[in-house]
Design a protein around this motif. Sequence first.
Motif, PDB file in Angstrom:
ATOM      1  N   ARG A   1      -1.411 -44.361  35.757  1.00 32.71           N
ATOM      2  CA  ARG A   1      -0.111 -43.858  35.289  1.00 32.71           C
ATOM      3  C   ARG A   1      -0.202 -42.405  34.833  1.00 32.71           C
ATOM      4  NH1 ARG A   1       3.423 -48.491  32.355  1.00 32.71           N
ATOM      5  NH2 ARG A   1       3.885 -49.533  34.293  1.00 32.71           N
ATOM      6  N   ILE A   2      -1.254 -42.096  34.083  1.00 29.84           N
ATOM      7  CA  ILE A   2      -1.405 -40.716  33.594  1.00 29.84           C
ATOM      8  C   ILE A   2      -1.582 -39.769  34.781  1.00 29.84           C
ATOM      9  CG2 ILE A   2      -2.913 -39.161  32.285  1.00 29.84           C
ATOM     10  CD1 ILE A   2      -3.464 -41.565  30.400  1.00 29.84           C
ATOM     11  N   SER A   3      -2.434 -40.162  35.741  1.00 32.24           N
ATOM     12  CA  SER A   3      -2.656 -39.284  36.902  1.00 32.24           C
ATOM     13  C   SER A   3      -1.375 -39.164  37.724  1.00 32.24           C
ATOM     14  CB  SER A   3      -3.810 -39.790  37.766  1.00 32.24           C
ATOM     15  OG  SER A   3      -3.539 -41.081  38.258  1.00 32.24           O
ATOM     16  N   GLY A   4      -0.614 -40.253  37.841  1.00 32.51           N
ATOM     17  CA  GLY A   4       0.646 -40.212  38.592  1.00 32.51           C
ATOM     18  C   GLY A   4       1.648 -39.259  37.958  1.00 32.51           C
ATOM     19  N   LEU A   5       1.779 -39.333  36.637  1.00 33.59           N
ATOM     20  CA  LEU A   5       2.724 -38.447  35.950  1.00 33.59           C
ATOM     21  C   LEU A   5       2.272 -36.991  36.041  1.00 33.59           C
ATOM     22  CD1 LEU A   5       3.530 -40.557  32.748  1.00 33.59           C
ATOM     23  CD2 LEU A   5       5.054 -40.093  34.666  1.00 33.59           C
ATOM     24  N   ALA A   6       0.955 -36.775  35.891  1.00 33.49           N
ATOM     25  CA  ALA A   6       0.431 -35.410  35.995  1.00 33.49           C
ATOM     26  C   ALA A   6       0.655 -34.851  37.398  1.00 33.49           C
ATOM     27  CB  ALA A   6      -1.059 -35.404  35.652  1.00 33.49           C
ATOM     28  N   LEU A   7       0.457 -35.693  38.410  1.00 35.02           N
ATOM     29  CA  LEU A   7       0.654 -35.234  39.799  1.00 35.02           C
ATOM     30  C   LEU A   7       2.125 -34.945  40.077  1.00 35.02           C
ATOM     31  CD1 LEU A   7      -1.812 -37.617  41.680  1.00 35.02           C
ATOM     32  CD2 LEU A   7      -2.054 -35.155  41.353  1.00 35.02           C
ATOM     33  N   LEU A   8       3.023 -35.701  39.427  1.00 33.82           N
ATOM     34  CA  LEU A   8       4.458 -35.440  39.608  1.00 33.82           C
ATOM     35  C   LEU A   8       4.841 -34.085  39.004  1.00 33.82           C
ATOM     36  CD1 LEU A   8       7.208 -36.512  40.581  1.00 33.82           C
ATOM     37  CD2 LEU A   8       7.517 -37.529  38.329  1.00 33.82           C
ATOM     38  N   VAL A   9       4.293 -33.808  37.809  1.00 35.15           N
ATOM     39  CA  VAL A   9       4.546 -32.498  37.179  1.00 35.15           C
ATOM     40  C   VAL A   9       4.003 -31.396  38.082  1.00 35.15           C
ATOM     41  CG1 VAL A   9       3.947 -31.035  35.199  1.00 35.15           C
ATOM     42  CG2 VAL A   9       4.556 -33.430  34.832  1.00 35.15           C
ATOM     43  N   TYR A  10       2.789 -31.610  38.612  1.00 36.11           N
ATOM     44  CA  TYR A  10       2.188 -30.625  39.511  1.00 36.11           C
ATOM     45  C   TYR A  10       3.042 -30.433  40.764  1.00 36.11           C
ATOM     46  CZ  TYR A  10      -0.790 -28.518  43.001  1.00 36.11           C
ATOM     47  OH  TYR A  10      -1.257 -27.704  43.988  1.00 36.11           O
ATOM     48  N   LEU A  11       3.612 -31.542  41.282  1.00 38.46           N
ATOM     49  CA  LEU A  11       4.425 -31.463  42.506  1.00 38.46           C
ATOM     50  C   LEU A  11       5.603 -30.498  42.309  1.00 38.46           C
ATOM     51  CD1 LEU A  11       5.038 -32.581  45.394  1.00 38.46           C
ATOM     52  CD2 LEU A  11       6.410 -34.341  44.279  1.00 38.46           C
ATOM     53  N   PHE A  12       6.286 -30.632  41.154  1.00 37.12           N
ATOM     54  CA  PHE A  12       7.410 -29.724  40.870  1.00 37.12           C
ATOM     55  C   PHE A  12       6.919 -28.276  40.826  1.00 37.12           C
ATOM     56  CE2 PHE A  12       9.702 -33.523  39.703  1.00 37.12           C
ATOM     57  CZ  PHE A  12      11.020 -33.193  39.939  1.00 37.12           C
ATOM     58  N   PHE A  13       5.792 -28.049  40.132  1.00 37.01           N
ATOM     59  CA  PHE A  13       5.239 -26.698  40.008  1.00 37.01           C
ATOM     60  C   PHE A  13       4.835 -26.157  41.388  1.00 37.01           C
ATOM     61  CE2 PHE A  13       1.445 -24.006  39.314  1.00 37.01           C
ATOM     62  CZ  PHE A  13       2.051 -22.997  38.579  1.00 37.01           C
ATOM     63  N   HIS A  14       4.192 -27.011  42.176  1.00 34.08           N
ATOM     64  CA  HIS A  14       3.686 -26.624  43.497  1.00 34.08           C
ATOM     65  C   HIS A  14       4.845 -26.245  44.434  1.00 34.08           C
ATOM     66  CE1 HIS A  14       0.823 -26.558  46.751  1.00 34.08           C
ATOM     67  NE2 HIS A  14       1.458 -27.489  47.426  1.00 34.08           N
ATOM     68  N   VAL A  15       5.895 -27.064  44.420  1.00 34.34           N
ATOM     69  CA  VAL A  15       7.050 -26.787  45.299  1.00 34.34           C
ATOM     70  C   VAL A  15       7.740 -25.494  44.853  1.00 34.34           C
ATOM     71  CG1 VAL A  15       9.341 -27.631  45.977  1.00 34.34           C
ATOM     72  CG2 VAL A  15       7.381 -29.177  46.019  1.00 34.34           C
TER      73      VAL A  15
ATOM     74  N   LEU B   1      -8.182 -20.755  34.861  1.00 38.21           N
ATOM     75  CA  LEU B   1      -7.337 -21.838  34.347  1.00 38.21           C
ATOM     76  C   LEU B   1      -6.617 -22.564  35.494  1.00 38.21           C
ATOM     77  CD1 LEU B   1      -6.604 -22.948  31.519  1.00 38.21           C
ATOM     78  CD2 LEU B   1      -4.487 -21.639  31.673  1.00 38.21           C
ATOM     79  N   THR B   2      -6.114 -21.775  36.460  1.00 38.57           N
ATOM     80  CA  THR B   2      -5.446 -22.370  37.630  1.00 38.57           C
ATOM     81  C   THR B   2      -6.444 -23.170  38.456  1.00 38.57           C
ATOM     82  OG1 THR B   2      -4.078 -20.392  37.664  1.00 38.57           O
ATOM     83  CG2 THR B   2      -3.892 -21.854  39.561  1.00 38.57           C
ATOM     84  N   HIS B   3      -7.663 -22.610  38.605  1.00 37.29           N
ATOM     85  CA  HIS B   3      -8.697 -23.334  39.359  1.00 37.29           C
ATOM     86  C   HIS B   3      -9.026 -24.659  38.679  1.00 37.29           C
ATOM     87  CE1 HIS B   3      -9.008 -20.437  42.380  1.00 37.29           C
ATOM     88  NE2 HIS B   3      -9.847 -19.597  41.800  1.00 37.29           N
ATOM     89  N   LEU B   4      -9.038 -24.645  37.347  1.00 37.74           N
ATOM     90  CA  LEU B   4      -9.297 -25.893  36.610  1.00 37.74           C
ATOM     91  C   LEU B   4      -8.173 -26.905  36.887  1.00 37.74           C
ATOM     92  CD1 LEU B   4     -11.014 -27.420  34.482  1.00 37.74           C
ATOM     93  CD2 LEU B   4      -9.508 -26.454  32.738  1.00 37.74           C
ATOM     94  N   GLY B   5      -6.936 -26.383  36.929  1.00 40.43           N
ATOM     95  CA  GLY B   5      -5.793 -27.244  37.242  1.00 40.43           C
ATOM     96  C   GLY B   5      -5.904 -27.841  38.629  1.00 40.43           C
ATOM     97  N   GLU B   6      -6.292 -26.992  39.607  1.00 40.88           N
ATOM     98  CA  GLU B   6      -6.458 -27.477  40.993  1.00 40.88           C
ATOM     99  C   GLU B   6      -7.572 -28.518  41.079  1.00 40.88           C
ATOM    100  OE1 GLU B   6      -5.094 -23.857  43.875  1.00 40.88           O
ATOM    101  OE2 GLU B   6      -6.910 -23.579  42.732  1.00 40.88           O
ATOM    102  N   PHE B   7      -8.619 -28.276  40.320  1.00 35.32           N
ATOM    103  CA  PHE B   7      -9.738 -29.218  40.266  1.00 35.32           C
ATOM    104  C   PHE B   7      -9.241 -30.582  39.775  1.00 35.32           C
ATOM    105  CE2 PHE B   7     -12.982 -31.138  37.494  1.00 35.32           C
ATOM    106  CZ  PHE B   7     -14.034 -31.282  38.373  1.00 35.32           C
ATOM    107  N   LEU B   8      -8.475 -30.568  38.679  1.00 37.58           N
ATOM    108  CA  LEU B   8      -7.956 -31.825  38.122  1.00 37.58           C
ATOM    109  C   LEU B   8      -6.981 -32.498  39.088  1.00 37.58           C
ATOM    110  CD1 LEU B   8      -7.402 -30.787  34.387  1.00 37.58           C
ATOM    111  CD2 LEU B   8      -9.192 -32.265  35.307  1.00 37.58           C
ATOM    112  N   VAL B   9      -6.188 -31.691  39.803  1.00 33.85           N
ATOM    113  CA  VAL B   9      -5.241 -32.250  40.782  1.00 33.85           C
ATOM    114  C   VAL B   9      -5.997 -32.965  41.896  1.00 33.85           C
ATOM    115  CG1 VAL B   9      -3.625 -31.594  42.626  1.00 33.85           C
ATOM    116  CG2 VAL B   9      -3.295 -30.720  40.319  1.00 33.85           C
ATOM    117  N   PHE B  10      -7.036 -32.311  42.424  1.00 27.69           N
ATOM    118  CA  PHE B  10      -7.799 -32.912  43.524  1.00 27.69           C
ATOM    119  C   PHE B  10      -8.458 -34.223  43.083  1.00 27.69           C
ATOM    120  CE2 PHE B  10     -11.688 -32.918  46.328  1.00 27.69           C
ATOM    121  CZ  PHE B  10     -11.008 -33.284  47.472  1.00 27.69           C
ATOM    122  N   VAL B  11      -9.077 -34.181  41.903  1.00 31.85           N
ATOM    123  CA  VAL B  11      -9.733 -35.383  41.373  1.00 31.85           C
ATOM    124  C   VAL B  11      -8.685 -36.480  41.115  1.00 31.85           C
ATOM    125  CG1 VAL B  11     -11.001 -36.270  39.365  1.00 31.85           C
ATOM    126  CG2 VAL B  11     -11.682 -34.113  40.403  1.00 31.85           C
ATOM    127  N   GLY B  12      -7.543 -36.074  40.564  1.00 32.90           N
ATOM    128  CA  GLY B  12      -6.466 -37.032  40.283  1.00 32.90           C
ATOM    129  C   GLY B  12      -5.909 -37.655  41.550  1.00 32.90           C
TER     130      GLY B  12
END
Lengths: 116, 154
Positions: free
Chosen positions: B42-56, B80-91
Amino acid sequence: MRESTLQIVNYVMIAVLFFTVLLHLALHGFFGFVDYEGSLVYSDVVTRYRQTIPAVMLTVLLISAAFHGLYGLRNILLEFRSGPVWDRTVSYGVLVAGIALVGWGMRTIVLTAMGG
Amino acid sequence: MADAIVSVEPARKRRKSPVGDQVRWAFWRPMNVEKLALLVQRISGLALLVYLFFHVFVTGFVASGGAAWTGIMEALSNPLTHLGEFLVFVGVIFHGVNGIRILLLELSPLVGTPARPDYPYKAQSLGRGQKSILYISAVMTALAAVSAFFLLFW
Protein backbone atom coordinates in the motif's frame (compact mmCIF):
# COMPACT_ATOMS: atom_id res chain seq x y z
CA MET A 1 -20.35 0.97 -13.03
CA ARG A 2 -20.64 -2.17 -10.90
CA GLU A 3 -17.79 -2.89 -8.48
CA SER A 4 -17.23 -6.34 -10.02
CA THR A 5 -16.85 -4.76 -13.48
CA LEU A 6 -14.37 -2.23 -12.08
CA GLN A 7 -12.36 -5.07 -10.52
CA ILE A 8 -12.26 -6.98 -13.83
CA VAL A 9 -11.13 -3.80 -15.62
CA ASN A 10 -8.46 -3.45 -12.92
CA TYR A 11 -7.18 -6.99 -13.60
CA VAL A 12 -6.91 -6.16 -17.32
CA MET A 13 -5.09 -2.90 -16.51
CA ILE A 14 -2.65 -4.77 -14.25
CA ALA A 15 -1.82 -7.22 -17.05
CA VAL A 16 -1.28 -4.36 -19.52
CA LEU A 17 0.68 -2.35 -16.96
CA PHE A 18 3.03 -5.24 -16.25
CA PHE A 19 4.36 -5.33 -19.82
CA THR A 20 4.27 -1.59 -20.54
CA VAL A 21 6.12 -0.69 -17.32
CA LEU A 22 8.83 -3.27 -18.06
CA LEU A 23 9.19 -1.87 -21.60
CA HIS A 24 9.23 1.71 -20.30
CA LEU A 25 11.95 0.89 -17.74
CA ALA A 26 13.94 -0.99 -20.39
CA LEU A 27 13.74 2.00 -22.79
CA HIS A 28 15.21 4.22 -20.06
CA GLY A 29 18.20 2.07 -19.32
CA PHE A 30 17.09 0.39 -16.11
CA PHE A 31 17.94 -3.06 -17.46
CA GLY A 32 21.20 -2.01 -19.10
CA PHE A 33 20.08 -2.20 -22.77
CA VAL A 34 20.37 1.55 -23.41
CA ASP A 35 22.18 4.47 -21.79
CA TYR A 36 20.12 6.08 -19.00
CA GLU A 37 21.37 9.67 -19.53
CA GLY A 38 21.16 9.24 -23.31
CA SER A 39 17.51 8.19 -23.13
CA LEU A 40 16.65 11.60 -21.64
CA VAL A 41 18.23 13.71 -24.41
CA TYR A 42 15.55 15.92 -26.02
CA SER A 43 16.00 14.61 -29.57
CA ASP A 44 15.68 10.98 -28.40
CA VAL A 45 12.62 11.73 -26.29
CA VAL A 46 10.89 13.55 -29.15
CA THR A 47 11.74 10.74 -31.56
CA ARG A 48 10.00 8.25 -29.28
CA TYR A 49 6.86 10.39 -29.17
CA ARG A 50 6.81 10.69 -32.99
CA GLN A 51 7.05 6.96 -33.63
CA THR A 52 3.72 5.17 -33.66
CA ILE A 53 4.48 2.13 -31.49
CA PRO A 54 6.28 3.96 -28.62
CA ALA A 55 3.60 6.70 -28.65
CA VAL A 56 0.81 4.11 -28.45
CA MET A 57 2.72 2.31 -25.70
CA LEU A 58 3.06 5.55 -23.70
CA THR A 59 -0.68 6.21 -24.12
CA VAL A 60 -1.59 2.71 -22.95
CA LEU A 61 0.86 2.99 -20.05
CA LEU A 62 -0.59 6.36 -19.01
CA ILE A 63 -4.19 5.13 -19.04
CA SER A 64 -3.49 1.81 -17.29
CA ALA A 65 -1.24 3.38 -14.63
CA ALA A 66 -3.78 6.13 -13.95
CA PHE A 67 -6.65 3.65 -13.65
CA HIS A 68 -4.78 1.14 -11.48
CA GLY A 69 -3.28 3.81 -9.21
CA LEU A 70 -6.46 5.77 -8.67
CA TYR A 71 -8.60 2.63 -8.30
CA GLY A 72 -6.18 1.45 -5.60
CA LEU A 73 -6.35 4.84 -3.89
CA ARG A 74 -10.16 4.69 -4.02
CA ASN A 75 -10.17 1.23 -2.41
CA ILE A 76 -7.88 2.38 0.40
CA LEU A 77 -9.96 5.50 1.06
CA LEU A 78 -13.23 3.53 1.02
CA GLU A 79 -11.80 1.18 3.66
CA PHE A 80 -11.13 4.08 6.03
CA ARG A 81 -14.70 5.37 6.19
CA SER A 82 -18.09 4.43 4.85
CA GLY A 83 -21.31 6.18 3.91
CA PRO A 84 -22.95 7.37 0.70
CA VAL A 85 -21.50 10.91 0.88
CA TRP A 86 -17.94 9.64 1.45
CA ASP A 87 -18.36 7.02 -1.30
CA ARG A 88 -19.53 9.62 -3.81
CA THR A 89 -16.88 12.16 -2.81
CA VAL A 90 -14.05 9.64 -3.15
CA SER A 91 -15.36 8.14 -6.40
CA TYR A 92 -15.88 11.51 -8.10
CA GLY A 93 -12.61 12.82 -6.63
CA VAL A 94 -10.52 10.04 -8.16
CA LEU A 95 -12.48 10.36 -11.41
CA VAL A 96 -11.61 14.06 -11.66
CA ALA A 97 -7.97 13.32 -10.74
CA GLY A 98 -7.86 10.61 -13.39
CA ILE A 99 -9.31 12.88 -16.08
CA ALA A 100 -6.77 15.59 -15.17
CA LEU A 101 -3.85 13.13 -15.19
CA VAL A 102 -4.77 11.40 -18.45
CA GLY A 103 -5.73 14.73 -20.02
CA TRP A 104 -2.37 16.33 -19.21
CA GLY A 105 -0.46 13.23 -20.35
CA MET A 106 -2.43 13.01 -23.61
CA ARG A 107 -1.81 16.71 -24.23
CA THR A 108 1.95 16.05 -23.94
CA ILE A 109 1.81 13.01 -26.24
CA VAL A 110 -0.35 14.67 -28.91
CA LEU A 111 1.48 18.03 -28.93
CA THR A 112 4.92 16.38 -29.07
CA ALA A 113 3.87 13.90 -31.74
CA MET A 114 2.49 16.79 -33.82
CA GLY A 115 5.68 18.81 -33.57
CA GLY A 116 5.60 20.61 -30.20
CA MET B 1 -27.85 5.35 45.73
CA ALA B 2 -26.65 7.82 43.18
CA ASP B 3 -24.83 9.74 45.94
CA ALA B 4 -22.49 6.80 46.42
CA ILE B 5 -21.00 7.33 43.02
CA VAL B 6 -18.04 9.61 43.53
CA SER B 7 -17.23 10.27 39.92
CA VAL B 8 -18.27 8.90 36.60
CA GLU B 9 -15.35 8.89 34.27
CA PRO B 10 -16.33 8.75 30.63
CA ALA B 11 -14.80 5.95 28.62
CA ARG B 12 -11.61 7.22 27.08
CA LYS B 13 -12.06 7.80 23.40
CA ARG B 14 -9.35 6.41 21.19
CA ARG B 15 -8.18 8.92 18.65
CA LYS B 16 -9.01 7.62 15.23
CA SER B 17 -6.09 7.63 12.86
CA PRO B 18 -6.60 5.47 9.78
CA VAL B 19 -2.89 5.43 8.96
CA GLY B 20 -1.94 4.57 12.54
CA ASP B 21 -4.56 1.80 12.56
CA GLN B 22 -3.03 0.27 9.44
CA VAL B 23 0.48 0.33 10.89
CA ARG B 24 -0.71 -1.03 14.26
CA TRP B 25 -2.61 -3.82 12.49
CA ALA B 26 0.49 -4.80 10.50
CA PHE B 27 2.58 -5.18 13.66
CA TRP B 28 -0.23 -6.62 15.82
CA ARG B 29 0.00 -10.24 16.94
CA PRO B 30 -0.19 -12.71 15.33
CA MET B 31 2.53 -11.12 13.25
CA ASN B 32 3.23 -12.54 9.85
CA VAL B 33 5.25 -11.42 6.90
CA GLU B 34 2.13 -11.21 4.68
CA LYS B 35 0.66 -8.40 6.77
CA LEU B 36 3.91 -6.46 6.48
CA ALA B 37 3.91 -7.14 2.73
CA LEU B 38 0.40 -5.69 2.42
CA LEU B 39 1.45 -2.56 4.33
CA VAL B 40 4.51 -2.12 2.09
CA GLN B 41 2.34 -2.83 -0.98
CA ARG B 42 0.00 0.00 0.00
CA ILE B 43 2.76 2.45 0.89
CA SER B 44 4.65 1.71 -2.34
CA GLY B 45 1.40 2.00 -4.34
CA LEU B 46 0.57 5.40 -2.87
CA ALA B 47 4.14 6.62 -3.35
CA LEU B 48 4.11 5.45 -6.98
CA LEU B 49 0.81 7.26 -7.56
CA VAL B 50 2.29 10.51 -6.22
CA TYR B 51 5.32 9.93 -8.45
CA LEU B 52 3.04 9.27 -11.45
CA PHE B 53 1.45 12.73 -11.11
CA PHE B 54 4.90 14.34 -10.76
CA HIS B 55 6.30 12.32 -13.69
CA VAL B 56 3.42 13.20 -16.03
CA PHE B 57 3.73 16.87 -15.05
CA VAL B 58 7.50 16.94 -15.68
CA THR B 59 7.31 15.10 -19.00
CA GLY B 60 4.81 17.77 -20.09
CA PHE B 61 7.82 20.07 -20.57
CA VAL B 62 8.83 18.10 -23.67
CA ALA B 63 5.88 19.67 -25.52
CA SER B 64 7.27 23.16 -24.76
CA GLY B 65 10.46 22.66 -26.77
CA GLY B 66 14.10 21.69 -26.34
CA ALA B 67 15.08 24.61 -24.09
CA ALA B 68 12.28 23.92 -21.58
CA TRP B 69 13.07 20.19 -21.54
CA THR B 70 16.81 20.70 -21.07
CA GLY B 71 16.13 23.27 -18.35
CA ILE B 72 13.89 20.95 -16.31
CA MET B 73 16.30 18.02 -16.79
CA GLU B 74 19.21 20.14 -15.52
CA ALA B 75 17.11 21.33 -12.57
CA LEU B 76 16.28 17.73 -11.68
CA SER B 77 19.78 16.40 -12.17
CA ASN B 78 20.78 16.23 -8.51
CA PRO B 79 21.42 13.49 -5.92
CA LEU B 80 18.00 13.98 -4.28
CA THR B 81 16.18 13.28 -7.57
CA HIS B 82 18.42 10.27 -8.18
CA LEU B 83 17.49 8.99 -4.72
CA GLY B 84 13.82 9.44 -5.65
CA GLU B 85 14.32 7.53 -8.92
CA PHE B 86 16.11 4.80 -7.00
CA LEU B 87 13.17 4.45 -4.60
CA VAL B 88 10.70 4.48 -7.53
CA PHE B 89 12.53 1.66 -9.32
CA VAL B 90 12.78 -0.43 -6.15
CA GLY B 91 9.12 0.31 -5.34
CA VAL B 92 7.97 -0.68 -8.84
CA ILE B 93 9.77 -4.03 -8.66
CA PHE B 94 8.42 -4.91 -5.20
CA HIS B 95 4.89 -3.67 -6.00
CA GLY B 96 4.87 -5.60 -9.27
CA VAL B 97 6.17 -8.96 -8.03
CA ASN B 98 4.19 -8.85 -4.77
CA GLY B 99 1.16 -7.81 -6.84
CA ILE B 100 1.53 -11.00 -8.91
CA ARG B 101 1.47 -12.97 -5.63
CA ILE B 102 -1.74 -11.22 -4.57
CA LEU B 103 -3.30 -11.81 -8.01
CA LEU B 104 -2.42 -15.53 -7.83
CA LEU B 105 -3.92 -15.71 -4.33
CA GLU B 106 -7.13 -14.19 -5.66
CA LEU B 107 -7.41 -16.01 -8.97
CA SER B 108 -5.55 -19.32 -8.71
CA PRO B 109 -5.56 -22.49 -6.56
CA LEU B 110 -2.62 -20.95 -4.67
CA VAL B 111 -5.19 -19.73 -2.14
CA GLY B 112 -5.39 -23.32 -0.79
CA THR B 113 -8.26 -25.66 -0.10
CA PRO B 114 -10.57 -25.31 2.90
CA ALA B 115 -9.61 -27.42 5.92
CA ARG B 116 -11.00 -28.07 9.40
CA PRO B 117 -9.88 -25.26 11.74
CA ASP B 118 -7.75 -27.28 14.17
CA TYR B 119 -5.40 -25.65 16.67
CA PRO B 120 -3.00 -23.85 15.98
CA TYR B 121 -5.33 -22.49 13.25
CA LYS B 122 -3.11 -22.17 10.20
CA ALA B 123 -4.69 -20.12 7.43
CA GLN B 124 -4.80 -22.14 4.20
CA SER B 125 -4.15 -19.00 2.16
CA LEU B 126 -0.81 -18.42 3.92
CA GLY B 127 0.85 -21.52 2.52
CA ARG B 128 4.37 -22.09 1.26
CA GLY B 129 3.49 -21.41 -2.41
CA GLN B 130 2.58 -17.77 -1.92
CA LYS B 131 5.30 -17.30 0.69
CA SER B 132 7.94 -18.38 -1.79
CA ILE B 133 6.70 -15.69 -4.25
CA LEU B 134 6.91 -13.17 -1.43
CA TYR B 135 10.54 -14.15 -0.80
CA ILE B 136 11.21 -13.96 -4.56
CA SER B 137 9.78 -10.43 -4.59
CA ALA B 138 12.08 -9.50 -1.68
CA VAL B 139 15.12 -10.93 -3.50
CA MET B 140 14.15 -9.20 -6.77
CA THR B 141 13.70 -5.92 -4.89
CA ALA B 142 17.18 -6.29 -3.44
CA LEU B 143 18.62 -7.03 -6.91
CA ALA B 144 16.73 -4.04 -8.34
CA ALA B 145 18.17 -1.87 -5.57
CA VAL B 146 21.73 -2.96 -6.44
CA SER B 147 21.09 -2.46 -10.18
CA ALA B 148 19.53 0.99 -9.68
CA PHE B 149 22.34 2.00 -7.34
CA PHE B 150 24.98 1.28 -9.99
CA LEU B 151 22.87 2.93 -12.73
CA LEU B 152 22.09 6.14 -10.84
CA PHE B 153 24.98 6.68 -8.43
CA TRP B 154 28.03 4.98 -9.92
